[in-house]
Design an enzyme around this catalytic site. Structure first.
Site, PDB file in Angstrom:
ATOM      1  N   GLY A  75       0.922  -1.291   0.035  1.00  0.00           N
ATOM      2  CA  GLY A  75       0.116   0.055  -0.191  1.00  0.00           C
ATOM      3  C   GLY A  75       0.834   1.189   0.123  1.00  0.00           C
ATOM      4  O   GLY A  75       2.014   0.887  -0.001  1.00  0.00           O
TER       5      GLY A  75
ATOM      6  N   GLU B  46       1.107   4.016   1.997  1.00  0.00           N
ATOM      7  CA  GLU B  46       1.758   4.203   3.291  1.00  0.00           C
ATOM      8  C   GLU B  46       2.888   3.149   3.669  1.00  0.00           C
ATOM      9  O   GLU B  46       3.880   3.574   4.145  1.00  0.00           O
ATOM     10  CB  GLU B  46       0.707   4.551   4.401  1.00  0.00           C
ATOM     11  CG  GLU B  46      -0.115   5.675   4.381  1.00  0.00           C
ATOM     12  CD  GLU B  46       0.629   6.724   4.471  1.00  0.00           C
ATOM     13  OE1 GLU B  46       1.667   6.786   5.342  1.00  0.00           O
ATOM     14  OE2 GLU B  46       0.482   7.801   3.446  1.00  0.00           O
TER      15      GLU B  46
ATOM     16  N   LYS C 296      -1.012 -11.407  -2.606  1.00  0.00           N
ATOM     17  CA  LYS C 296      -0.023 -10.855  -3.494  1.00  0.00           C
ATOM     18  C   LYS C 296       1.282 -11.750  -3.338  1.00  0.00           C
ATOM     19  O   LYS C 296       2.209 -11.244  -3.572  1.00  0.00           O
ATOM     20  CB  LYS C 296       0.089  -9.323  -3.054  1.00  0.00           C
ATOM     21  CG  LYS C 296      -1.246  -8.541  -3.754  1.00  0.00           C
ATOM     22  CD  LYS C 296      -0.757  -6.999  -3.726  1.00  0.00           C
ATOM     23  CE  LYS C 296      -1.868  -6.421  -3.952  1.00  0.00           C
ATOM     24  NZ  LYS C 296      -1.870  -4.833  -4.026  1.00  0.00           N
TER      25      LYS C 296
ATOM     26  N   ILE D  13       0.894   0.554  13.791  1.00  0.00           N
ATOM     27  CA  ILE D  13       0.889   1.982  13.465  1.00  0.00           C
ATOM     28  C   ILE D  13      -0.507   2.658  13.146  1.00  0.00           C
ATOM     29  O   ILE D  13      -0.560   3.561  13.420  1.00  0.00           O
ATOM     30  CB  ILE D  13       1.669   2.077  11.950  1.00  0.00           C
ATOM     31  CG1 ILE D  13       3.054   1.719  12.289  1.00  0.00           C
ATOM     32  CG2 ILE D  13       1.916   3.872  11.795  1.00  0.00           C
ATOM     33  CD1 ILE D  13       4.026   2.159  13.192  1.00  0.00           C
ATOM     34  N   THR D  14      -1.468   1.614  12.614  1.00  0.00           N
ATOM     35  CA  THR D  14      -2.504   2.191  12.191  1.00  0.00           C
ATOM     36  C   THR D  14      -3.441   2.764  13.294  1.00  0.00           C
ATOM     37  O   THR D  14      -3.406   2.650  14.284  1.00  0.00           O
ATOM     38  CB  THR D  14      -3.455   0.992  11.843  1.00  0.00           C
ATOM     39  OG1 THR D  14      -2.740   0.083  10.902  1.00  0.00           O
ATOM     40  CG2 THR D  14      -4.960   1.182  11.248  1.00  0.00           C
ATOM     41  N   GLU D  15      -3.950   3.886  12.698  1.00  0.00           N
ATOM     42  CA  GLU D  15      -4.707   4.679  13.958  1.00  0.00           C
ATOM     43  C   GLU D  15      -6.255   4.565  13.503  1.00  0.00           C
ATOM     44  O   GLU D  15      -6.639   4.066  12.083  1.00  0.00           O
ATOM     45  CB  GLU D  15      -4.373   6.232  13.747  1.00  0.00           C
ATOM     46  CG  GLU D  15      -4.884   7.060  12.473  1.00  0.00           C
ATOM     47  CD  GLU D  15      -4.491   8.443  12.584  1.00  0.00           C
ATOM     48  OE1 GLU D  15      -4.855   8.892  13.680  1.00  0.00           O
ATOM     49  OE2 GLU D  15      -3.731   9.130  11.727  1.00  0.00           O
TER      50      GLU D  15
ATOM     51  N   TYR E 253       9.122  13.236  18.849  1.00  0.00           N
ATOM     52  CA  TYR E 253       9.991  13.530  17.884  1.00  0.00           C
ATOM     53  C   TYR E 253      10.698  14.820  18.515  1.00  0.00           C
ATOM     54  O   TYR E 253      11.983  15.194  18.335  1.00  0.00           O
ATOM     55  CB  TYR E 253       9.254  14.042  16.593  1.00  0.00           C
ATOM     56  CG  TYR E 253       8.364  13.039  16.022  1.00  0.00           C
ATOM     57  CD1 TYR E 253       8.691  11.591  16.089  1.00  0.00           C
ATOM     58  CD2 TYR E 253       7.187  13.462  15.068  1.00  0.00           C
ATOM     59  CE1 TYR E 253       7.780  10.964  15.527  1.00  0.00           C
ATOM     60  CE2 TYR E 253       6.667  12.482  14.770  1.00  0.00           C
ATOM     61  CZ  TYR E 253       6.658  11.001  14.825  1.00  0.00           C
ATOM     62  OH  TYR E 253       5.856  10.189  14.469  1.00  0.00           O
TER      63      TYR E 253
ATOM     64  N   GLU F 252       0.168  11.997  29.060  1.00  0.00           N
ATOM     65  CA  GLU F 252      -0.981  13.107  28.624  1.00  0.00           C
ATOM     66  C   GLU F 252      -2.140  12.710  29.421  1.00  0.00           C
ATOM     67  O   GLU F 252      -2.229  11.881  30.115  1.00  0.00           O
ATOM     68  CB  GLU F 252      -1.202  13.067  27.285  1.00  0.00           C
ATOM     69  CG  GLU F 252      -1.852  11.769  26.802  1.00  0.00           C
ATOM     70  CD  GLU F 252      -2.011  11.678  25.164  1.00  0.00           C
ATOM     71  OE1 GLU F 252      -1.324  12.429  24.446  1.00  0.00           O
ATOM     72  OE2 GLU F 252      -2.648  10.652  24.795  1.00  0.00           O
TER      73      GLU F 252
ATOM     74  N   HIS G 238      -5.956  12.614  21.055  1.00  0.00           N
ATOM     75  CA  HIS G 238      -5.949  11.074  21.212  1.00  0.00           C
ATOM     76  C   HIS G 238      -7.158  10.485  21.737  1.00  0.00           C
ATOM     77  O   HIS G 238      -7.702  11.133  22.891  1.00  0.00           O
ATOM     78  CB  HIS G 238      -4.650  10.167  22.048  1.00  0.00           C
ATOM     79  CG  HIS G 238      -3.476  10.295  21.411  1.00  0.00           C
ATOM     80  ND1 HIS G 238      -2.213  10.815  22.060  1.00  0.00           N
ATOM     81  CD2 HIS G 238      -3.173  10.337  20.226  1.00  0.00           C
ATOM     82  CE1 HIS G 238      -1.375  10.761  21.222  1.00  0.00           C
ATOM     83  NE2 HIS G 238      -1.874  10.449  20.114  1.00  0.00           N
TER      84      HIS G 238
END
Length: 297
Positions: free
Chosen positions: A18, A20, A43, A100-102, A165, A213, A251
């Site tokens: 895909g 991403e 695939k 990673i998926t949100e 980051y 947080e 979030h």
């Protein structure tokens, strides 16, 4: 050493074909990660050119592991397929799954996390809705930029990708053993406490930075763990001091009700455990810098 991810880690990417998945596979390869293939059902048998590498595609995680020896998977699949993807990885017995998926429904996350527990926790799940994990100069599994920091002696665990980051960049001259983005959803696989325990046991980590947080009680539980189990200095930051009561902020897990889950309550708990807590990310970075200098001295 580093925690969770080393230069010996062999990575596959679920959803590599895909947009991403392909983009971030290229970035992981550029960072020196040993990406050995991808998984996209239907695939299998294809080969995909990414950067200067040609990587095989497999129909299943099990097939990819058998062929490549992979021990890490990074999940880049749409939310509706995420439960199936993570469950498949757990059933294959892979050591680490970085999700990673949100936007994954909490019920779905609860389902695959319960499945991981029921199968004996053979698979460590990081995420979902997280930036991943990076051991600078060694390996990068996820979307954390690899060129913003260096290898060093600080361990970082964070709910927030953006603050991960920023702290990595501000402390780039000192560097990091590993940075772990655990994600900010109400249910996550790897917690602050899991990372704190691993950093405490890692001889290359001399100082720990913990970013939390508003919402939930994860930071309060982490504070109790630090008080009883962590001997290394810990510096913290809690995002959300100006958040309005009763409103979800960023979030899915960042929501407060009354005095429960507030930044002030979390800061109080952390400071009671001996954690130095910054008022801003930059102040937190400076506290970490001063603490590491004192530790070396």
């Amino acid at each position: 050493m580093a925690i969770f991810l080393t230069e010996d880690s062999k990575i596959i990417v679920q959803g590599m074909t895909g947009a991403e998945g392909r983009k971030h596979t290229a970035r992981m390869l550029a960072a020196g990660s040993d990406v050995v293939g991808g998984v996209t059902p239907g695939k299998g048998g294809r080969r995909v050119e990414i950067g200067t590498r040609t990587l095989p595609v497999f129909d299943s995680v099990g097939a990819a592991m058998a062929e490549t020896g992979a021990d890490v998977t990074v999940v880049f699949v749409p939310p509706r397929f995420a439960t199936g993807a993570v469950t498949e990885a757990v059933d294959a017995g892979i050591g680490l799954a970085v999700v990673i998926t949100e936007g994954i429904p909490v019920h779905d996350t609860a389902s695959f996390w319960a499945h991981a527990c029921a199968t004996g926790n053979r698979t460590r799940v990081i995420g979902p809705n997280c930036p991943g994990v990076i051991s600078p100069g060694r390996s990068n599994a996820g979307i954390i930029p690899a060129d913003i920091t260096s290898r060093g002696r600080i361990g970082l665990v964070s709910k927030s990708g953006t603050l991960t980051y920023q702290l990595m960049y501000e402390l780039r001259d000192l560097g990091f053993s590993t940075a772990v983005g655990i994600g900010g959803d109400p249910i996550v696989g790897t917690t602050h406490i899991d990372a704190l325990a691993a950093f405490e046991a890692d001889p290359e980590t001399e100082l720990i930075v913990m970013i939390g947080e508003i919402g939930g009680d994860a930071e309060e539980r982490a504070a109790a763990f630090i008080k009883d189990n962590v001997t290394k200095p810990v510096v913290g930051y809690v995002a959300g001091f100006t958040a309005p009561e009763g409103k979800t902020m960023g979030h899915a897990g960042a929501i407060v009700s009354g005095s429960s889950g507030t930044a002030a309550a979390k800061r109080e708990a952390l400071e009671a455990a001996g954690v130095l807590v910054g008022k801003t990310p930059s102040e937190t970075a400076e506290l970490a810098r001063q603490s590491l200098v004192q530790t070396v001295a």
